[in-house]
Structure formats: C-alpha cells, structure tokens
Design an enzyme around this catalytic site. Structure first.
Site, PDB file in Angstrom:
ATOM      1  N   GLY A   1       0.818  -1.218   0.000  1.00 35.31           N
ATOM      2  CA  GLY A   1       0.000   0.000   0.000  1.00 35.31           C
ATOM      3  C   GLY A   1       0.846   1.260   0.000  1.00 35.31           C
ATOM      4  O   GLY A   1       0.555   2.229  -0.708  1.00 35.31           O
ATOM      5  N   CYS A   2       1.901   1.256   0.799  1.00 37.52           N
ATOM      6  CA  CYS A   2       2.756   2.435   0.899  1.00 37.52           C
ATOM      7  C   CYS A   2       3.518   2.678  -0.402  1.00 37.52           C
ATOM      8  O   CYS A   2       3.743   3.822  -0.801  1.00 37.52           O
ATOM      9  CB  CYS A   2       3.721   2.285   2.072  1.00 37.52           C
ATOM     10  SG  CYS A   2       2.848   2.194   3.667  1.00 37.52           S
ATOM     11  N   THR A   3       3.887   1.609  -1.074  1.00 38.51           N
ATOM     12  CA  THR A   3       4.559   1.746  -2.364  1.00 38.51           C
ATOM     13  C   THR A   3       3.595   2.314  -3.406  1.00 38.51           C
ATOM     14  O   THR A   3       3.956   3.221  -4.164  1.00 38.51           O
ATOM     15  CB  THR A   3       5.135   0.385  -2.820  1.00 38.51           C
ATOM     16  OG1 THR A   3       6.082  -0.051  -1.838  1.00 38.51           O
ATOM     17  CG2 THR A   3       5.800   0.496  -4.172  1.00 38.51           C
TER      18      THR A   3
END
Length: 156
Positions: A45-47
């Site tokens: 998700g952060c990527t």
C-alpha cells in the site's frame, strides 16, 4: 487517534529526510505542503501511494505545492525506498515518533485480528501560512494523489 482540525496551526517539524538533511515546515512558508503519513517503506500500500505521488508530482509542482512523506522508518530505509522507486520528493524519518504523535496519526491499528500501535494513513494539506487547510483521514493509496489534485483543482 485525535487528528488535527482544519484551521489549526500545523505543528512544527524538525526531523531529517532520506538524505540526512533537516526538514522544517518553516522552510516551506509561502507554499502549500501535502504532508502524507504512511505506515512503512516498501510495503504494497505504501509503495502504491508513494508511486502515485511520484507519478503526479509534476502536477503538484506546477502549482508550487510540495509533497512530503512521513513514516517512523529510518533515514537508511527511506533512502533505499526512494532509490528503489525513484521517488523525487522528501521522506521524513520520524524514528522518535514526535511528528506522528503531534499530528495525531499514531494510534491503535488492527491487522489479521491483532491490535498494535502504528502510523495511520492520513494526509494533511498545509496552507501557505502553516495552517491545516484539509485533512484526509481515510486514504486509498493508489488514487490518493489524484484525489488531492481534484481537491486542489476545485480551489483555483
């Protein structure tokens, strides 16, 4: 988790970025700042979220808006993450959790039935005078950058 309200003064930031250079909000006075908080470098998700900001960065820059990502990861982890995905904006290393706590994004989370403390995915738009203009308390990583750009388009 008590988020900051629209109209509140943005708490100061004193931390280093992925290059070991100091980051302060005062350095951005006169510009709007997208301050996005995310849980952890190099996770799915952060990527997606970071890459969406990367891909849309020229649109933010056209209007003079700065993008800063914040997590509790170290400068070294931020550096590897930024290099791996060619992230052209600053990532603030908040290892001591001062920034996440000041912005009310550090709190209880749940994953696979387990509760733990962590950084919630929240974004603040800080105006030219250092005040909170907008808060996004629930973020969908892949489309969040475009959501902010849509909001900004409505402001002009």
């Amino acid at each position: 988790m008590a988020l900051l309200e629209i109209g509140a003064e943005a708490p100061p930031i004193t931390a280093d970025d992925q290059y070991g250079k100091p980051v302060t909000l005062d350095a951005y006075r006169g510009k709007k700042v997208v301050l996005y908080f995310y849980p952890k470098d190099d996770t799915p998700g952060c990527t997606k979220e970071a890459c969406a900001f990367r891909d849309n960065l020229p649109k933010f820059q056209e209007t003079g808006i700065e993008v800063l990502g914040v997590s509790i990861d170290s400068k070294a982890k931020h550096s590897k993450f930024a290099e791996k995905y060619d992230l052209p904006f600053r990532l603030v290393a908040d290892e001591e959790k001062r920034v996440v706590e000041a912005y009310g994004v550090w709190g209880k989370k749940k994953f696979m039935g387990k509760e733990y403390m962590g950084t919630n995915r929240v974004t603040y738009l800080i105006d030219e005078q250092g005040m909170i203009e907008k808060v996004w308390p629930k973020v969908t990583p892949a489309v969040h950058a475009e959501e902010i750009l849509d909001y900004l388009g409505q402001q002009t």
